[in-house]
Scaffold this motif. Structure first.
Motif, PDB file in Angstrom:
ATOM      1  N   ALA A 189       0.842  -1.205   0.000  1.00 60.34           N
ATOM      2  CA  ALA A 189       0.000   0.000   0.000  1.00 60.34           C
ATOM      3  C   ALA A 189       0.875   1.252   0.000  1.00 60.34           C
ATOM      4  O   ALA A 189       0.588   2.219  -0.723  1.00 60.34           O
ATOM      5  CB  ALA A 189      -0.937  -0.004   1.203  1.00 60.34           C
ATOM      6  N   LEU A 190       1.943   1.233   0.775  1.00 60.03           N
ATOM      7  CA  LEU A 190       2.867   2.367   0.788  1.00 60.03           C
ATOM      8  C   LEU A 190       3.519   2.558  -0.577  1.00 60.03           C
ATOM      9  O   LEU A 190       3.655   3.683  -1.060  1.00 60.03           O
ATOM     10  CB  LEU A 190       3.944   2.170   1.859  1.00 60.03           C
ATOM     11  N   MET A 191       3.902   1.472  -1.207  1.00 57.23           N
ATOM     12  CA  MET A 191       4.525   1.559  -2.533  1.00 57.23           C
ATOM     13  C   MET A 191       3.538   2.141  -3.551  1.00 57.23           C
ATOM     14  O   MET A 191       3.927   2.965  -4.387  1.00 57.23           O
ATOM     15  CB  MET A 191       5.031   0.195  -2.983  1.00 57.23           C
ATOM     16  N   ARG A 192       2.275   1.712  -3.477  1.00 61.90           N
ATOM     17  CA  ARG A 192       1.266   2.275  -4.384  1.00 61.90           C
ATOM     18  C   ARG A 192       1.110   3.777  -4.138  1.00 61.90           C
ATOM     19  O   ARG A 192       0.988   4.566  -5.077  1.00 61.90           O
ATOM     20  CB  ARG A 192      -0.074   1.568  -4.205  1.00 61.90           C
ATOM     21  N   GLY A 193       1.124   4.179  -2.870  1.00 63.73           N
ATOM     22  CA  GLY A 193       1.015   5.600  -2.531  1.00 63.73           C
ATOM     23  C   GLY A 193       2.184   6.403  -3.059  1.00 63.73           C
ATOM     24  O   GLY A 193       2.007   7.503  -3.596  1.00 63.73           O
ATOM     25  N   ILE A 194       3.373   5.859  -2.919  1.00 59.18           N
ATOM     26  CA  ILE A 194       4.564   6.538  -3.429  1.00 59.18           C
ATOM     27  C   ILE A 194       4.479   6.676  -4.943  1.00 59.18           C
ATOM     28  O   ILE A 194       4.749   7.744  -5.503  1.00 59.18           O
ATOM     29  CB  ILE A 194       5.841   5.790  -3.011  1.00 59.18           C
ATOM     30  N   LYS A 195       4.092   5.611  -5.612  1.00 60.06           N
ATOM     31  CA  LYS A 195       3.974   5.656  -7.076  1.00 60.06           C
ATOM     32  C   LYS A 195       2.915   6.657  -7.505  1.00 60.06           C
ATOM     33  O   LYS A 195       3.106   7.388  -8.487  1.00 60.06           O
ATOM     34  CB  LYS A 195       3.667   4.260  -7.626  1.00 60.06           C
ATOM     35  N   ALA A 196       1.808   6.709  -6.792  1.00 57.52           N
ATOM     36  CA  ALA A 196       0.749   7.663  -7.126  1.00 57.52           C
ATOM     37  C   ALA A 196       1.227   9.090  -6.929  1.00 57.52           C
ATOM     38  O   ALA A 196       0.983   9.960  -7.756  1.00 57.52           O
ATOM     39  CB  ALA A 196      -0.497   7.401  -6.281  1.00 57.52           C
ATOM     40  N   THR A 197       1.952   9.322  -5.835  1.00 52.68           N
ATOM     41  CA  THR A 197       2.461  10.658  -5.550  1.00 52.68           C
ATOM     42  C   THR A 197       3.485  11.083  -6.578  1.00 52.68           C
ATOM     43  O   THR A 197       3.417  12.182  -7.116  1.00 52.68           O
ATOM     44  CB  THR A 197       3.088  10.704  -4.140  1.00 52.68           C
ATOM     45  N   THR A 198       4.413  10.218  -6.876  1.00 53.48           N
ATOM     46  CA  THR A 198       5.448  10.583  -7.852  1.00 53.48           C
ATOM     47  C   THR A 198       4.853  10.683  -9.247  1.00 53.48           C
ATOM     48  O   THR A 198       5.290  11.512 -10.039  1.00 53.48           O
ATOM     49  CB  THR A 198       6.631   9.595  -7.837  1.00 53.48           C
ATOM     50  N   GLY A 199       3.849   9.876  -9.552  1.00 59.01           N
ATOM     51  CA  GLY A 199       3.171   9.989 -10.835  1.00 59.01           C
ATOM     52  C   GLY A 199       2.471  11.327 -10.964  1.00 59.01           C
ATOM     53  O   GLY A 199       2.499  11.966 -12.015  1.00 59.01           O
ATOM     54  N   ASP A 200       1.860  11.783  -9.871  1.00 53.43           N
ATOM     55  CA  ASP A 200       1.200  13.088  -9.876  1.00 53.43           C
ATOM     56  C   ASP A 200       2.210  14.205 -10.058  1.00 53.43           C
ATOM     57  O   ASP A 200       1.952  15.186 -10.756  1.00 53.43           O
ATOM     58  CB  ASP A 200       0.418  13.319  -8.568  1.00 53.43           C
ATOM     59  N   LEU A 201       3.391  14.072  -9.436  1.00 47.68           N
ATOM     60  CA  LEU A 201       4.426  15.086  -9.565  1.00 47.68           C
ATOM     61  C   LEU A 201       4.955  15.154 -10.997  1.00 47.68           C
ATOM     62  O   LEU A 201       5.207  16.227 -11.525  1.00 47.68           O
ATOM     63  CB  LEU A 201       5.578  14.813  -8.587  1.00 47.68           C
ATOM     64  N   VAL A 202       5.119  13.995 -11.610  1.00 42.28           N
ATOM     65  CA  VAL A 202       5.616  13.948 -12.988  1.00 42.28           C
ATOM     66  C   VAL A 202       4.593  14.583 -13.923  1.00 42.28           C
ATOM     67  O   VAL A 202       4.939  15.349 -14.824  1.00 42.28           O
ATOM     68  CB  VAL A 202       5.935  12.493 -13.415  1.00 42.28           C
ATOM     69  N   LEU A 203       3.311  14.306 -13.704  1.00 37.03           N
ATOM     70  CA  LEU A 203       2.264  14.863 -14.561  1.00 37.03           C
ATOM     71  C   LEU A 203       2.160  16.371 -14.396  1.00 37.03           C
ATOM     72  O   LEU A 203       1.843  17.091 -15.336  1.00 37.03           O
ATOM     73  CB  LEU A 203       0.920  14.207 -14.244  1.00 37.03           C
ATOM     74  N   ALA A 204       2.443  16.866 -13.174  1.00 36.57           N
ATOM     75  CA  ALA A 204       2.333  18.294 -12.904  1.00 36.57           C
ATOM     76  C   ALA A 204       3.531  19.073 -13.445  1.00 36.57           C
ATOM     77  O   ALA A 204       3.452  20.281 -13.643  1.00 36.57           O
ATOM     78  CB  ALA A 204       2.191  18.531 -11.403  1.00 36.57           C
ATOM     79  N   ALA A 205       4.627  18.387 -13.681  1.00 34.57           N
ATOM     80  CA  ALA A 205       5.853  19.088 -14.115  1.00 34.57           C
ATOM     81  C   ALA A 205       5.827  19.504 -15.556  1.00 34.57           C
ATOM     82  O   ALA A 205       5.086  19.259 -16.363  1.00 34.57           O
ATOM     83  CB  ALA A 205       7.062  18.178 -13.888  1.00 34.57           C
TER      84      ALA A 205
END
Length: 89
Positions: free
Chosen positions: A73-89
């Motif tokens: 679950a933590l790994m999914r959260g990290i991936k979701a967060t970093t995915g959101d950061l990449v999309l926002a950049a």
């Protein structure tokens, strides 16, 4: 210990059979068996009792399951967060 090994462990625990877990994960049965073997070797303990009708968690496996689920679950959260950061950049 890696994410794929933990995914295999949690899937087999949930499905009770390696072949069903493999199908759910989109892997072959030998691939899932290998992931379990690697995880058991890393931890130095058996996580499942394997029978002709399926698998059952050992005492150690049952103790480990909630932690493995939490790590995934933590790994999914990290991936979701970093995915959101990449999309926002």
């Amino acid at each position: 210990m890696n994410e794929r090994e933990l995914q295999a462990f949690v899937a087999v625990a949930g499905h009770g059979r390696i072949d069903l877990a493999a199908k759910a994960l989109g892997y072959s049965q030998p691939a899932v068996s290998y992931q379990l073997k690697c995880l058991e070797m890393t931890l130095g303990t058996k996580l499942f009792v394997r029978t002709s009708t399926g698998t059952t968690l050992t005492h150690t496996g049952a103790l480990m399951l909630p932690s493995a689920q939490a790590v995934l679950a933590l790994m999914r959260g990290i991936k979701a967060t970093t995915g959101d950061l990449v999309l926002a950049a």
